[in-house]
Design an enzyme around this catalytic site. Structure first.
Site, mmCIF file in Angstrom:
data_model
loop_
_atom_site.group_PDB
_atom_site.id
_atom_site.type_symbol
_atom_site.label_atom_id
_atom_site.label_comp_id
_atom_site.label_asym_id
_atom_site.label_seq_id
_atom_site.Cartn_x
_atom_site.Cartn_y
_atom_site.Cartn_z
ATOM 1 N N CYS A 1 -0.564 4.146 1.953
ATOM 2 C CA CYS A 1 -0.424 4.035 3.414
ATOM 3 C C CYS A 1 1.013 4.316 3.853
ATOM 4 O O CYS A 1 1.244 4.982 4.847
ATOM 5 C CB CYS A 1 -0.752 2.624 3.913
ATOM 6 S SG CYS A 1 -2.136 1.821 3.145
ATOM 7 N N ASP A 2 1.975 3.763 3.137
ATOM 8 C CA ASP A 2 3.337 3.705 3.666
ATOM 9 C C ASP A 2 4.357 4.578 2.934
ATOM 10 O O ASP A 2 5.466 4.775 3.430
ATOM 11 C CB ASP A 2 3.845 2.246 3.616
ATOM 12 C CG ASP A 2 2.995 1.331 4.479
ATOM 13 O OD1 ASP A 2 2.443 1.824 5.477
ATOM 14 O OD2 ASP A 2 2.877 0.141 4.157
ATOM 15 N N CYS B 1 0.837 -1.205 0.000
ATOM 16 C CA CYS B 1 0.000 0.000 0.000
ATOM 17 C C CYS B 1 0.868 1.249 0.000
ATOM 18 O O CYS B 1 1.319 1.703 1.053
ATOM 19 C CB CYS B 1 -0.933 -0.009 1.207
ATOM 20 S SG CYS B 1 -2.032 1.424 1.238
#
Ligand code: NAP
Length: 361
Positions: A183-184, A180
């Protein structure tokens, strides 16, 4: 006893549905998934969903960076002792994460779960493995043998990111390997470093393009010599000076150490025997997701890709009246925590109104 609402799944969609249903006095029952069934661990389908597998969540509104001590205090004050204990490694001891930071996925999920609990949600830590939507009240069967009858169901079992299945990929998950980018990608470990994205669809191109904001170079590794992504996305990627295409290549091995995380990716050719090693700080998989709908086979309409079909625009209705779907189990497009929470709220309101129309509430 016939339940009014059973919610299957325990990510942001499931808990938001539970908070709304509980506050509407529907006394929801949540099957949050089995925490001990080994295939759940291997597939990343344990309770609290995909967010429980991530680190910092910087894009959930309402959670700016704060001092980690404040988050520790928040968790201690808001959670029962046993639930706090499951998070205490974030705050105490050698693995603690001090400093100024965003909320971690597991913290956010514990807080959502607790918010559902305080309004009277009941929770079973087990999977639903079989459903009968042909009769009403609906009948649900759990892995451990429980049978539940219910007027409505909210499906919120989410999706799981596909991985290649390499042991080295597994070893470096959350230590440089991610599925992701949104997300990261902004984490300090990836800043100004070369990164690799695996895949050739819209997700790979979108994630690769997104990562160029942080990375020094993004290698887009695709197993063929032609992208699957839409033309406009392809053009965006191919004209981006920070993206280097690696055609006809597959990931052979993720290289690194426990301390440093990922330091390189070994690629192998898909057309000959060549291999090459790219020094990179991160490996992002973007080879699609699989919705967790195996237990629904033949019971509710799904797309060929397995995602549950939302049958009515702007509603969470499915092909079965009284069965609603929320979050990634029905969403192959946005796939965000906040959109899952949003559709979880919608599903609870849809269920409440459906029950009222039928005279059950
Ligand atoms: P996808 O379209 O299924 O693409 C998956 C990609 O991963 C393909 O290029 C595939 O290669 C590759 N792949 C699959 N298994 C692999 C393996 N074992 N090893 C190496 N490569 C592998 O999935 P997606 O990109 O996640 O997109 C899903 C859906 O969401 C699509 O409908 C897409 O259009 C949509 N989406 C849209 C946007 C947007 O419009 N902004 C953004 C993201 C996603 P092959 O091409 O060789 O099969």
């Amino acid at each position: 006893m016939v339940e009014k609402v059973v919610i299957i799944g325990s990510g942001p969609a499931g808990w938001t549905a539970a908070i709304y249903a509980a506050r509407a006095n529907l006394k929801p029952l949540v099957f949050e998934g089995s925490a001990t069934w080994e295939p759940n661990r291997l597939n990343g389908t344990t309770p609290l969903g995909q967010l429980n597998l991530t680190t910092e969540v910087e894009n959930f509104p309402g959670w700016p960076h704060v001092d980690a001590a404040a988050l520790a205090h928040f968790a201690k004050s808001g959670l029962p002792e046993d639930r706090y204990a499951a998070l205490s490694h974030l705050y105490e001891g050698k693995r603690a994460h001090p400093g100024h930071r965003a909320v971690f996925g597991p913290e956010l999920m514990e807080f959502m779960r607790q918010q559902a609990v305080i309004f009277g949600t009941r929770i079973v830590t087990d999977d639903i493995v079989k459903v009968d939507f042909q009769r009403h009240p609906f009948v649900l069967h759990s892995r451990e043998g429980e049978t539940v009858e219910t007027q409505t169901v909210i499906l919120a079992t989410g999706a799981r990111a596909n991985y290649l299945g390499l042991p080295s990929e597994d070893r470096f998950k959350n230590n440089g390997v991610s599925a992701c980018a949104v997300c990261d990608g902004a984490l300090p470990r990836f800043r100004n470093k070369p990164l690799v994205v695996i895949g050739g669809g819209d997700s790979a191109v979108e994630e690769g393009t997104y990562l160029t904001k942080f990375a020094s170079t993004v290698y887009l590794v695709h197993r063929r010599n032609e992208l699957r992504a839409s033309k406009i996305m392809q053009e965006r990627a191919l004209s981006n000076p920070k993206i280097t295409m690696k055609w006809n290549r597959a990931l052979d091995e993720v290289l690194g150490t426990e301390n440093d995380g990922v330091t390189a990716a070994r690629l192998k050719s898909t057309v000959d025997v060549a291999t090459e090693e790219l020094p990179v700080a991160g490996v992002f998989l973007a080879i699609g997701h699989t919705p967790n709908t195996d237990f629904l086979k033949g019971q509710v309409k799904t797309h060929p890709s397995g995602y549950v079909v939302w049958t009515t625009p702007q509603r969470t209705n499915t092909s079965v009246p009284g069965v609603f779907a929320a979050g990634d189990v029905a969403d192959s497009y946005y796939k965000q925590a906040v959109t899952a929470a949003g559709t979880g709220c919608m599903a609870a309101l849809d269920a409440e109104r459906w029950l009222a129309e039928k005279g059950h509430h």
